[in-house]
Design a protein around this motif. Structure first.
Motif, PDB file in Angstrom:
ATOM      1  N   VAL A   8       0.859  -1.179   0.000  1.00 27.78           N
ATOM      2  CA  VAL A   8       0.000   0.000   0.000  1.00 27.78           C
ATOM      3  C   VAL A   8       0.897   1.231   0.000  1.00 27.78           C
ATOM      4  CG1 VAL A   8      -0.196   0.030   2.526  1.00 27.78           C
ATOM      5  CG2 VAL A   8      -1.919   1.195   1.150  1.00 27.78           C
ATOM      6  N   ALA A   9       0.523   2.215  -0.808  1.00 31.58           N
ATOM      7  CA  ALA A   9       1.210   3.503  -0.826  1.00 31.58           C
ATOM      8  C   ALA A   9       0.266   4.517  -0.202  1.00 31.58           C
ATOM      9  CB  ALA A   9       1.563   3.903  -2.249  1.00 31.58           C
ATOM     10  N   PHE A  10       0.753   5.267   0.776  1.00 34.34           N
ATOM     11  CA  PHE A  10      -0.083   6.259   1.442  1.00 34.34           C
ATOM     12  C   PHE A  10       0.756   7.464   1.840  1.00 34.34           C
ATOM     13  CE2 PHE A  10       1.473   3.396   4.707  1.00 34.34           C
ATOM     14  CZ  PHE A  10       1.836   4.229   5.748  1.00 34.34           C
ATOM     15  N   ILE A  11       0.053   8.599   2.000  1.00 30.36           N
ATOM     16  CA  ILE A  11       0.703   9.836   2.432  1.00 30.36           C
ATOM     17  C   ILE A  11       0.315  10.077   3.881  1.00 30.36           C
ATOM     18  CG2 ILE A  11       0.894  12.315   2.086  1.00 30.36           C
ATOM     19  CD1 ILE A  11       0.207  11.826  -0.868  1.00 30.36           C
ATOM     20  N   GLY A  12       1.328  10.159   4.746  1.00 26.56           N
ATOM     21  CA  GLY A  12       1.104  10.373   6.167  1.00 26.56           C
ATOM     22  C   GLY A  12       0.840  11.831   6.473  1.00 26.56           C
ATOM     23  N   PRO A  13       0.551  12.147   7.716  1.00 28.44           N
ATOM     24  CA  PRO A  13       0.246  13.528   8.105  1.00 28.44           C
ATOM     25  C   PRO A  13       1.423  14.486   7.920  1.00 28.44           C
ATOM     26  CG  PRO A  13       0.369  12.101  10.035  1.00 28.44           C
ATOM     27  CD  PRO A  13       0.473  11.221   8.840  1.00 28.44           C
ATOM     28  N   ASP A  14       2.644  13.954   7.837  1.00 25.54           N
ATOM     29  CA  ASP A  14       3.819  14.802   7.632  1.00 25.54           C
ATOM     30  C   ASP A  14       4.102  15.052   6.151  1.00 25.54           C
ATOM     31  OD1 ASP A  14       4.622  12.262   6.937  1.00 25.54           O
ATOM     32  OD2 ASP A  14       6.410  12.244   8.201  1.00 25.54           O
ATOM     33  N   GLY A  15       3.248  14.503   5.248  1.00 20.79           N
ATOM     34  CA  GLY A  15       3.424  14.694   3.814  1.00 20.79           C
ATOM     35  C   GLY A  15       4.342  13.680   3.166  1.00 20.79           C
ATOM     36  N   ARG A  16       4.830  12.725   3.931  1.00 22.14           N
ATOM     37  CA  ARG A  16       5.754  11.705   3.408  1.00 22.14           C
ATOM     38  C   ARG A  16       4.959  10.598   2.716  1.00 22.14           C
ATOM     39  NH1 ARG A  16       9.453   7.888   7.250  1.00 22.14           N
ATOM     40  NH2 ARG A  16      10.613   6.822   5.618  1.00 22.14           N
ATOM     41  N   LEU A  17       5.372  10.238   1.512  1.00 22.64           N
ATOM     42  CA  LEU A  17       4.764   9.133   0.768  1.00 22.64           C
ATOM     43  C   LEU A  17       5.485   7.850   1.147  1.00 22.64           C
ATOM     44  CD1 LEU A  17       2.873   7.992  -1.430  1.00 22.64           C
ATOM     45  CD2 LEU A  17       4.687   8.470  -3.077  1.00 22.64           C
ATOM     46  N   LEU A  18       4.728   6.878   1.673  1.00 27.06           N
ATOM     47  CA  LEU A  18       5.296   5.599   2.073  1.00 27.06           C
ATOM     48  C   LEU A  18       4.699   4.496   1.222  1.00 27.06           C
ATOM     49  CD1 LEU A  18       5.027   6.022   5.946  1.00 27.06           C
ATOM     50  CD2 LEU A  18       7.048   6.316   4.531  1.00 27.06           C
ATOM     51  N   ASP A  19       5.532   3.562   0.820  1.00 23.72           N
ATOM     52  CA  ASP A  19       5.101   2.372   0.086  1.00 23.72           C
ATOM     53  C   ASP A  19       5.530   1.187   0.942  1.00 23.72           C
ATOM     54  OD1 ASP A  19       4.235   0.562  -1.767  1.00 23.72           O
ATOM     55  OD2 ASP A  19       5.579   1.202  -3.364  1.00 23.72           O
ATOM     56  N   VAL A  20       4.545   0.532   1.603  1.00 25.05           N
ATOM     57  CA  VAL A  20       4.860  -0.435   2.642  1.00 25.05           C
ATOM     58  C   VAL A  20       4.135  -1.753   2.367  1.00 25.05           C
ATOM     59  CG1 VAL A  20       4.877  -0.807   5.149  1.00 25.05           C
ATOM     60  CG2 VAL A  20       5.031   1.511   4.249  1.00 25.05           C
ATOM     61  N   ALA A  21       4.780  -2.839   2.733  1.00 28.89           N
ATOM     62  CA  ALA A  21       4.173  -4.171   2.592  1.00 28.89           C
ATOM     63  C   ALA A  21       3.014  -4.320   3.574  1.00 28.89           C
ATOM     64  CB  ALA A  21       5.220  -5.247   2.853  1.00 28.89           C
ATOM     65  N   LEU A  22       2.020  -5.138   3.168  1.00 23.18           N
ATOM     66  CA  LEU A  22       0.855  -5.407   4.002  1.00 23.18           C
ATOM     67  C   LEU A  22       1.009  -6.756   4.689  1.00 23.18           C
ATOM     68  CD1 LEU A  22      -1.816  -4.368   1.385  1.00 23.18           C
ATOM     69  CD2 LEU A  22      -1.443  -3.226   3.564  1.00 23.18           C
ATOM     70  N   SER A  23       0.643  -6.817   5.956  1.00 20.48           N
ATOM     71  CA  SER A  23       0.666  -8.103   6.653  1.00 20.48           C
ATOM     72  C   SER A  23      -0.530  -8.939   6.194  1.00 20.48           C
ATOM     73  CB  SER A  23       0.622  -7.905   8.167  1.00 20.48           C
ATOM     74  OG  SER A  23      -0.680  -7.561   8.573  1.00 20.48           O
ATOM     75  N   ASP A  24      -0.493 -10.216   6.504  1.00 16.27           N
ATOM     76  CA  ASP A  24      -1.601 -11.110   6.156  1.00 16.27           C
ATOM     77  C   ASP A  24      -2.865 -10.747   6.923  1.00 16.27           C
ATOM     78  OD1 ASP A  24       0.014 -12.476   4.392  1.00 16.27           O
ATOM     79  OD2 ASP A  24       0.606 -14.002   5.856  1.00 16.27           O
ATOM     80  N   ALA A  25      -2.743  -9.998   8.004  1.00 17.25           N
ATOM     81  CA  ALA A  25      -3.906  -9.612   8.801  1.00 17.25           C
ATOM     82  C   ALA A  25      -4.799  -8.595   8.086  1.00 17.25           C
ATOM     83  CB  ALA A  25      -3.453  -9.052  10.141  1.00 17.25           C
ATOM     84  N   VAL A  26      -4.246  -7.871   7.113  1.00 16.49           N
ATOM     85  CA  VAL A  26      -5.032  -6.876   6.372  1.00 16.49           C
ATOM     86  C   VAL A  26      -5.793  -7.611   5.269  1.00 16.49           C
ATOM     87  CG1 VAL A  26      -4.963  -4.735   5.042  1.00 16.49           C
ATOM     88  CG2 VAL A  26      -3.311  -5.109   6.869  1.00 16.49           C
ATOM     89  N   LYS A  27      -7.120  -7.708   5.436  1.00 14.69           N
ATOM     90  CA  LYS A  27      -7.944  -8.510   4.523  1.00 14.69           C
ATOM     91  C   LYS A  27      -8.832  -7.678   3.608  1.00 14.69           C
ATOM     92  CE  LYS A  27      -6.866 -12.490   6.525  1.00 14.69           C
ATOM     93  NZ  LYS A  27      -5.972 -13.399   5.913  1.00 14.69           N
ATOM     94  N   ASN A  28      -9.104  -6.451   3.940  1.00 15.49           N
ATOM     95  CA  ASN A  28     -10.098  -5.648   3.239  1.00 15.49           C
ATOM     96  C   ASN A  28      -9.535  -4.848   2.065  1.00 15.49           C
ATOM     97  OD1 ASN A  28      -8.564  -4.029   4.898  1.00 15.49           O
ATOM     98  ND2 ASN A  28     -10.264  -2.774   5.607  1.00 15.49           N
ATOM     99  N   LEU A  29      -8.669  -5.426   1.269  1.00 15.69           N
ATOM    100  CA  LEU A  29      -7.986  -4.677   0.207  1.00 15.69           C
ATOM    101  C   LEU A  29      -8.947  -4.147  -0.857  1.00 15.69           C
ATOM    102  CD1 LEU A  29      -4.751  -6.799  -0.326  1.00 15.69           C
ATOM    103  CD2 LEU A  29      -5.140  -4.866   1.196  1.00 15.69           C
ATOM    104  N   ASP A  30      -9.997  -4.911  -1.198  1.00 15.84           N
ATOM    105  CA  ASP A  30     -10.940  -4.464  -2.234  1.00 15.84           C
ATOM    106  C   ASP A  30     -11.758  -3.266  -1.783  1.00 15.84           C
ATOM    107  OD1 ASP A  30     -10.018  -6.520  -3.807  1.00 15.84           O
ATOM    108  OD2 ASP A  30     -11.633  -7.905  -3.270  1.00 15.84           O
ATOM    109  N   ALA A  31     -11.926  -3.104  -0.480  1.00 15.24           N
ATOM    110  CA  ALA A  31     -12.738  -2.010   0.049  1.00 15.24           C
ATOM    111  C   ALA A  31     -11.957  -0.709   0.186  1.00 15.24           C
ATOM    112  CB  ALA A  31     -13.318  -2.410   1.403  1.00 15.24           C
ATOM    113  N   ILE A  32     -10.648  -0.761   0.005  1.00 18.22           N
ATOM    114  CA  ILE A  32      -9.813   0.435   0.164  1.00 18.22           C
ATOM    115  C   ILE A  32      -9.700   1.139  -1.176  1.00 18.22           C
ATOM    116  CG2 ILE A  32      -7.567   1.303   0.873  1.00 18.22           C
ATOM    117  CD1 ILE A  32      -7.229  -1.338   2.451  1.00 18.22           C
ATOM    118  N   GLU A  33     -10.227   2.354  -1.229  1.00 20.45           N
ATOM    119  CA  GLU A  33     -10.225   3.109  -2.489  1.00 20.45           C
ATOM    120  C   GLU A  33      -9.047   4.074  -2.549  1.00 20.45           C
ATOM    121  OE1 GLU A  33     -13.951   5.013  -3.264  1.00 20.45           O
ATOM    122  OE2 GLU A  33     -15.101   3.300  -2.538  1.00 20.45           O
ATOM    123  N   ASP A  34      -8.513   4.252  -3.764  1.00 19.58           N
ATOM    124  CA  ASP A  34      -7.453   5.244  -3.965  1.00 19.58           C
ATOM    125  C   ASP A  34      -7.994   6.629  -3.631  1.00 19.58           C
ATOM    126  OD1 ASP A  34      -6.052   3.094  -4.867  1.00 19.58           O
ATOM    127  OD2 ASP A  34      -5.917   3.738  -6.956  1.00 19.58           O
TER     128      ASP A  34
END
Length: 195
Positions: free
Chosen positions: A62-88
């Protein structure tokens, strides 16, 4: 043997070394490696309010922008199941594990004043690599903890010194000291719609 010929004889090996060194193949010359910066590391888990840039279900990142404006591209653990529900472009609360590495502890004085000034206005490169400048707000030697706060505000972050090297660092630190370091995100463990 005269003094001049002794100097000449001593210079021949030096010239040979310089000539040989400059004529070595690039592979032999390129074996010098940069020494990594060593610091004290503290694992932590943080939850931030972020803007989702993209989710890749195939690579589980997942790539996301944190509150400090930093763009992070981070691996997802197996615990994160709702990938289809997450919209860009959606807002979400993202929880992830990270390593905080303290590279330098600047004591009080002119250097810390300059570091505080720089830390209050980080440039784009600082944000991109996760470089931070924080101030020590509390030290508890009985519990082996150090608390740090960003000069721009935000929550106090407390880290436990669980090794002799970290505990030694605490003994040298004082409230008001400025800490320079890096954060490295490792794994997103939860994503939920922003509240």
């Amino acid at each position: 043997m005269t003094m001049r010929s002794i100097k000449w004889a001593a210079a021949i090996p030096m010239v040979a070394m310089l000539t040989l060194g400059s004529s070595l193949p690039a592979a032999a010359q390129g074996q010098v490696q940069a020494v990594p910066r060593v610091g004290l590391t503290f694992p932590s888990t943080v939850t931030v309010h972020a803007t989702i840039e993209s989710v890749d279900a195939d690579t589980r990142t997942v790539a996301f922008i944190g509150p400090d404006g930093r763009l992070l591209d981070v691996a997802l653990s197996d615990a994160v199941k709702n990938l289809d529900a997450i919209e860009d472009g959606s807002a979400a609360d993202v929880t992830y594990n990270q390593i905080v590495t303290i590279l330098n502890l600047r004591q009080k004085g002119p250097g810390s004043k300059l570091a505080r000034r720089e830390g209050s206005n980080p440039d784009a490169t600082d944000k991109e690599i996760g470089r931070f400048t924080l101030t020590v707000s509390a030290i508890d030697l009985a519990k082996n903890t150090v608390s740090l706060i960003d000069g721009r505000g935000g929550p106090v972050q407390t880290y436990t010194a669980n090794t002799p090297a970290k505990q030694e660092m605490l003994k040298k630190a004082k409230v008001g000291d400025v800490v320079i370091g890096l954060t490295t995100p490792l794994l997103v463990t939860a994503i939920s719609p922003a509240r």
